[in-house]
Design an enzyme around this catalytic site. Structure first.
Site, PDB file in Angstrom:
ATOM      1  N   HIS A   1       0.820  -1.220   0.000  1.00 53.54           N
ATOM      2  CA  HIS A   1       0.000   0.000   0.000  1.00 53.54           C
ATOM      3  C   HIS A   1       0.850   1.264   0.000  1.00 53.54           C
ATOM      4  O   HIS A   1       0.530   2.252   0.662  1.00 53.54           O
ATOM      5  CB  HIS A   1      -0.974  -0.005   1.187  1.00 53.54           C
ATOM      6  CG  HIS A   1      -1.736  -1.279   1.331  1.00 53.54           C
ATOM      7  ND1 HIS A   1      -2.790  -1.623   0.508  1.00 53.54           N
ATOM      8  CD2 HIS A   1      -1.567  -2.334   2.171  1.00 53.54           C
ATOM      9  CE1 HIS A   1      -3.252  -2.820   0.844  1.00 53.54           C
ATOM     10  NE2 HIS A   1      -2.520  -3.274   1.851  1.00 53.54           N
TER      11      HIS A   1
ATOM     12  N   ASP B   1       2.181  -3.279  -7.106  1.00 55.53           N
ATOM     13  CA  ASP B   1       2.306  -1.840  -6.899  1.00 55.53           C
ATOM     14  C   ASP B   1       3.194  -1.581  -5.688  1.00 55.53           C
ATOM     15  O   ASP B   1       3.645  -2.512  -5.031  1.00 55.53           O
ATOM     16  CB  ASP B   1       0.935  -1.148  -6.774  1.00 55.53           C
ATOM     17  CG  ASP B   1       0.255  -1.346  -5.417  1.00 55.53           C
ATOM     18  OD1 ASP B   1       0.935  -1.382  -4.360  1.00 55.53           O
ATOM     19  OD2 ASP B   1      -0.980  -1.435  -5.392  1.00 55.53           O
TER      20      ASP B   1
ATOM     21  N   GLY C   1       5.882   1.856  -4.751  1.00 55.54           N
ATOM     22  CA  GLY C   1       7.216   2.370  -5.016  1.00 55.54           C
ATOM     23  C   GLY C   1       7.492   2.715  -6.460  1.00 55.54           C
ATOM     24  O   GLY C   1       8.564   3.246  -6.766  1.00 55.54           O
TER      25      GLY C   1
END
Length: 407
Positions: A299, A330, A332
């Site tokens: 997250h 997902d 970074g």
């Protein structure tokens, strides 16, 4: 495909540059972030750009990308390149989707509607957040027939939020001001529960609240403005404040198990993906419970401080369930080279988060479009210069582990 997305994008920018025009939304990831956070309010900057605790997980995300390097191959015919991917029987023009990020109204007045327009124009599917600032119906109308997904936060009577220090230092939670709860206030069942609570208010908590300060007036104004209906009527009504209290009682839950996931997947024909996977055992359990895919994600470092970098977790998950289920990634990602690395390590597609929020803050729908098109253009050129012509050719052989020893 013979058309070069990357070269065409470059040509447009350089031609406009000759006439003295520069892009309003920077393409440099660092400059994009710096310019965007300067344009945000203090509270929006803390909510969007902050992470859990000391920010260690956010740094771990970036460090994980830095441990890998792309190895370009020469003398390969890359004139025709295809970055499309197939997910759940649908052919998508690129391996990019937008991450679901709530409370977009904190950075732009047209919030999720602007995101929908920008994503549609860029040809990138939008994942609609449960905490959107517009209802699903409004967002769907803006998207038309464009590909869209939905992020489900499974409500309960227990609230559970990450320990985000920048928000805590400001004493600021947007949901407590009626922001990012449009999906709830548009729902008739939720409105019924609010009406019941207005008619039969629960007992107040034992701990007394401090006396209001001037900021309370601003909070009341925001709450009255964001709640459905006329602002002047909301200022005189208990309903907006009670709606926020009801939402905070329902938001998220901490007793979900794999049996709950199995119950959900058995009751819908839609593919269900589980987001937040960081351990291969959890990926396996998700598949066994009927999930059509997993999203390897922490997250964006917003939940647990000191957690593993998401890219570090990806290879083991792919090794365990890759080929049997869809694996998305997902956390970074700041540029298309990052996306290339995630694809090389086994992700079937990647989700873009903060960069599109930065674009939204700087240019609304146009800013979102520029950021997403920039990702597509950069990926196109990265593929060409690395000697690959399709997403399927982006494999672990295109990377090398960086030497961790000092030079």
């Amino acid at each position: 495909m013979s058309e070069s997305i990357g070269r065409n994008a470059q040509s447009r920018i350089y031609r406009r540059g000759v006439l003295g025009h520069r892009p309003g939304v920077p393409f440099s990831p660092d400059r994009l972030r710096e310019k965007a956070v300067r344009a945000m309010s203090t509270t929006a900057r803390a909510y969007v750009d902050g992470g859990a605790g000391n920010g260690d997980t956010m740094r771990a995300n970036r460090a994980a990308f830095e441990r890998w390097r792309i190895v370009p191959r020469m003398m390969r015919d890359t004139r025709e390149r295809d970055q499309s991917v197939e997910l759940f029987g649908r052919r998508l023009p690129s391996p990019f989707l937008t991450c679901p990020i709530g409370v977009a109204e904190m950075v732009h007045g047209e919030h999720d509607l602007a995101v929908a327009r920008g994503a549609r124009e860029a040809g990138v599917p939008m994942i609609v957040s449960t905490q959107a600032s517009a209802s699903t119906e409004q967002i769907a109308a803006e998207l038309g027939d464009h590909e869209r997904w939905y992020q489900l936060y499974w409500s309960s009577d227990d609230a559970l939020l990450g320990w985000r220090t920048q928000d805590l230092d400001l004493g600021y939670l947007p949901f407590a001001r009626g922001m990012g709860i449009a999906q709830y206030t548009a729902d008739p069942v939720f409105r019924e529960r609010v009406a019941e609570r207005v008619a039969n208010p629960p007992a107040e908590p034992g701990e007394p609240l401090p006396r209001p300060r001037p900021g309370a007036v601003r909070s009341l104004a925001t709450l009255s403005r964001t709640y459905p209906g006329r602002t002047v009527d909301n200022l005189r009504s208990l309903e907006p404040r009670v709606a926020v209290e009801t939402f905070l009682d329902l938001f998220s839950r901490q007793d979900l198990t794999w049996e709950n996931l199995q119950w959900l997947t058995s009751r819908t024909s839609l593919p269900v993906l589980v987001k937040g996977i960081q351990h291969p055992d959890d990926a396996e359990l998700a598949v066994r419970a009927g999930a059509a895919g997993v999203i390897v994600s922490n997250h964006g470092g917003r939940q647990v401080d000191g957690a593993v970098g998401s890219l570090d977790a990806l290879p083991a998950v792919v090794e365990r369930v890759g080929g049997r289920t869809t694996v998305l990634f997902d956390s970074g990602i700041r540029c298309a080279a990052d996306a290339f690395k995630a694809l090389a390590l086994g992700a079937d597609a990647v989700c873009i988060g903060r960069p599109w929020v930065y674009g939204l803050a700087l240019g609304g729908a146009e800013g979102v479009r520029q950021v997403l098109e920039g990702f597509r253009a950069e990926l196109d050129l990265t593929m060409a210069l690395s000697g690959v012509t399709s997403i399927g050719e982006i494999t672990a052989e295109t990377l090398v582990r960086a030497d961790p020893r000092p030079a």
